[in-house]
Design an enzyme around this catalytic site. Structure first.
Site, short mmCIF file in Angstrom:
data_model
loop_
_atom_site.label_atom_id
_atom_site.label_comp_id
_atom_site.label_asym_id
_atom_site.label_seq_id
_atom_site.Cartn_x
_atom_site.Cartn_y
_atom_site.Cartn_z
N ASN A 129 0.35 -1.05 -0.15
CA ASN A 129 0.14 0.70 -0.42
C ASN A 129 0.97 1.32 0.26
O ASN A 129 1.79 1.48 0.95
CB ASN A 129 -0.85 -0.12 1.37
CG ASN A 129 -0.29 -0.02 2.59
OD1 ASN A 129 0.60 -1.20 2.66
ND2 ASN A 129 -0.73 0.53 3.42
N GLU A 188 0.76 5.66 0.72
CA GLU A 188 -0.50 6.48 1.68
C GLU A 188 -0.50 8.02 0.56
O GLU A 188 0.97 8.01 -0.43
CB GLU A 188 -0.25 5.85 2.73
CG GLU A 188 -1.05 4.53 2.92
CD GLU A 188 -1.91 4.65 4.77
OE1 GLU A 188 -1.40 5.58 5.08
OE2 GLU A 188 -2.29 3.69 5.00
N CYS A 222 -4.40 0.63 -2.64
CA CYS A 222 -4.37 -0.54 -2.09
C CYS A 222 -2.54 -1.73 -1.72
O CYS A 222 -2.74 -1.11 -3.21
CB CYS A 222 -6.01 -1.57 -1.56
SG CYS A 222 -6.59 -0.73 -0.41
N GLU A 226 -3.32 -4.59 -3.08
CA GLU A 226 -3.77 -5.44 -4.22
C GLU A 226 -3.85 -4.59 -5.47
O GLU A 226 -3.33 -4.90 -6.49
CB GLU A 226 -5.14 -5.66 -3.31
CG GLU A 226 -5.18 -6.73 -2.00
CD GLU A 226 -5.62 -5.99 -1.19
OE1 GLU A 226 -4.86 -4.73 -0.82
OE2 GLU A 226 -6.02 -6.44 -0.09
N CYS A 280 -10.87 -3.41 -4.08
CA CYS A 280 -9.88 -4.37 -4.04
C CYS A 280 -10.09 -5.65 -4.85
O CYS A 280 -10.02 -6.06 -5.60
CB CYS A 280 -8.86 -4.65 -3.12
SG CYS A 280 -8.10 -3.54 -2.80
N1 THU Z 1 -5.23 -1.70 2.58
C1 THU Z 1 -5.02 -2.68 1.37
O1 THU Z 1 -3.32 -2.23 1.33
N2 THU Z 1 -5.86 -3.35 0.81
C2 THU Z 1 -6.79 -3.36 1.73
O2 THU Z 1 -8.00 -4.53 0.74
C3 THU Z 1 -7.62 -2.75 2.89
C4 THU Z 1 -6.94 -2.08 3.26
C5 THU Z 1 -4.09 -0.35 2.99
C6 THU Z 1 -5.53 1.25 3.00
C7 THU Z 1 -4.15 1.86 3.72
O3 THU Z 1 -3.49 2.31 4.17
C8 THU Z 1 -4.21 0.76 5.16
O4 THU Z 1 -4.70 -0.39 4.51
C9 THU Z 1 -5.65 1.55 6.36
O5 THU Z 1 -6.71 1.09 5.43
#
Ligand code: THU
Length: 143
Positions: free
Chosen positions: A54, A56, A65, A67, A103
Site C-alpha cells: 500500500n 498512502e 491498496c 492488492e 480491491c
Molecule cells: N489497505 C490495503 O492495502 N488493502 C486492503 O484491501 C485494505 C486496506 C490499506 C489501505 C490503507 O493504506 C491501509 O490499508 C489502511 O486502510
C-alpha cells in the site's frame, strides 16, 4: 468463507512462499497515516509472482491498496492478458484483514473461477476464498 478445498491446486510450500513474499513486500509499504502496512503477492497463471504494497497519500483518498499496486505492477510487467491464479495478502499488524471492496472488484477483473485469495484471519490463521466468494456480484460493463 472457504467454499472449496484449495481449488488453486497449490502445494503448501507454494502457498507459504506466496505468503512470505506478501509479508516481505509489506515492509516496503508507505503507510505513515494508518501505520497499517499491507503486502500482496500474486501468482500469475504464467507462473510469475508479482508483489505490491500500500502507498498512502496526505490526501487520504489517493491511497493505493497493496492488492491494487500488485495488480498494476503485474500488468506493467506481463501485459494486459494476465490471469491471477492466487493472491496472498499480509499485514504487519498480525490482525485479520480481508481485501476491501474496491480491491475485490480489481481482483475480479483478472480472475478466473478458480482464482484463490489467501488473507489473514483470526488468531494468526489464514483464510481462503475464491473471488466469487468475496464478490458475488461484481460490476460488469455492458454498453
Ligand atoms: N489497505 C490495503 O492495502 N488493502 C486492503 O484491501 C485494505 C486496506 C490499506 C489501505 C490503507 O493504506 C491501509 O490499508 C489502511 O486502510
Amino acid at each position: 468463507m472457504s467454499s472449496k478445498n484449495n481449488p488453486s491446486d497449490l502445494t503448501p510450500a507454494q502457498i507459504a512462499d506466496l505468503q512470505q513474499q506478501a509479508t516481505a513486500v509489506a515492509h516496503n509499504a508507505y503507510a505513515p497515516y494508518s501505520n497499517f502496512r499491507v503486502g500482496a503477492a500474486i501468482l500469475l497463471s504464467n507462473g510469475a509472482i508479482v508483489t505490491g504494497c500500500n502507498v498512502e497519500n496526505a490526501s487520504y483518498r489517493l491511497t493505493t491498496c497493496a492488492e491494487q499496486s500488485a495488480i498494476a505492477a503485474a500488468v506493467a510487467q506481463h501485459g494486459p492478458a494476465i490471469r491471477i491464479r492466487a493472491i496472498a495478502i499480509a499485514n504487519l499488524n498480525n490482525t485479520a484483514s480481508q481485501p476491501c471492496g474496491a480491491c475485490r472488484q480489481t481482483i475480479h477483473e483478472f480472475s478466473t473461477p478458480d482464482t484463490i485469495i489467501f488473507f489473514p484471519s483470526e488468531n494468526g490463521t489464514t483464510a481462503q476464498a475464491t473471488t466469487a466468494d468475496l464478490l458475488p456480484a461484481a460490476f460488469l460493463l455492458s454498453k
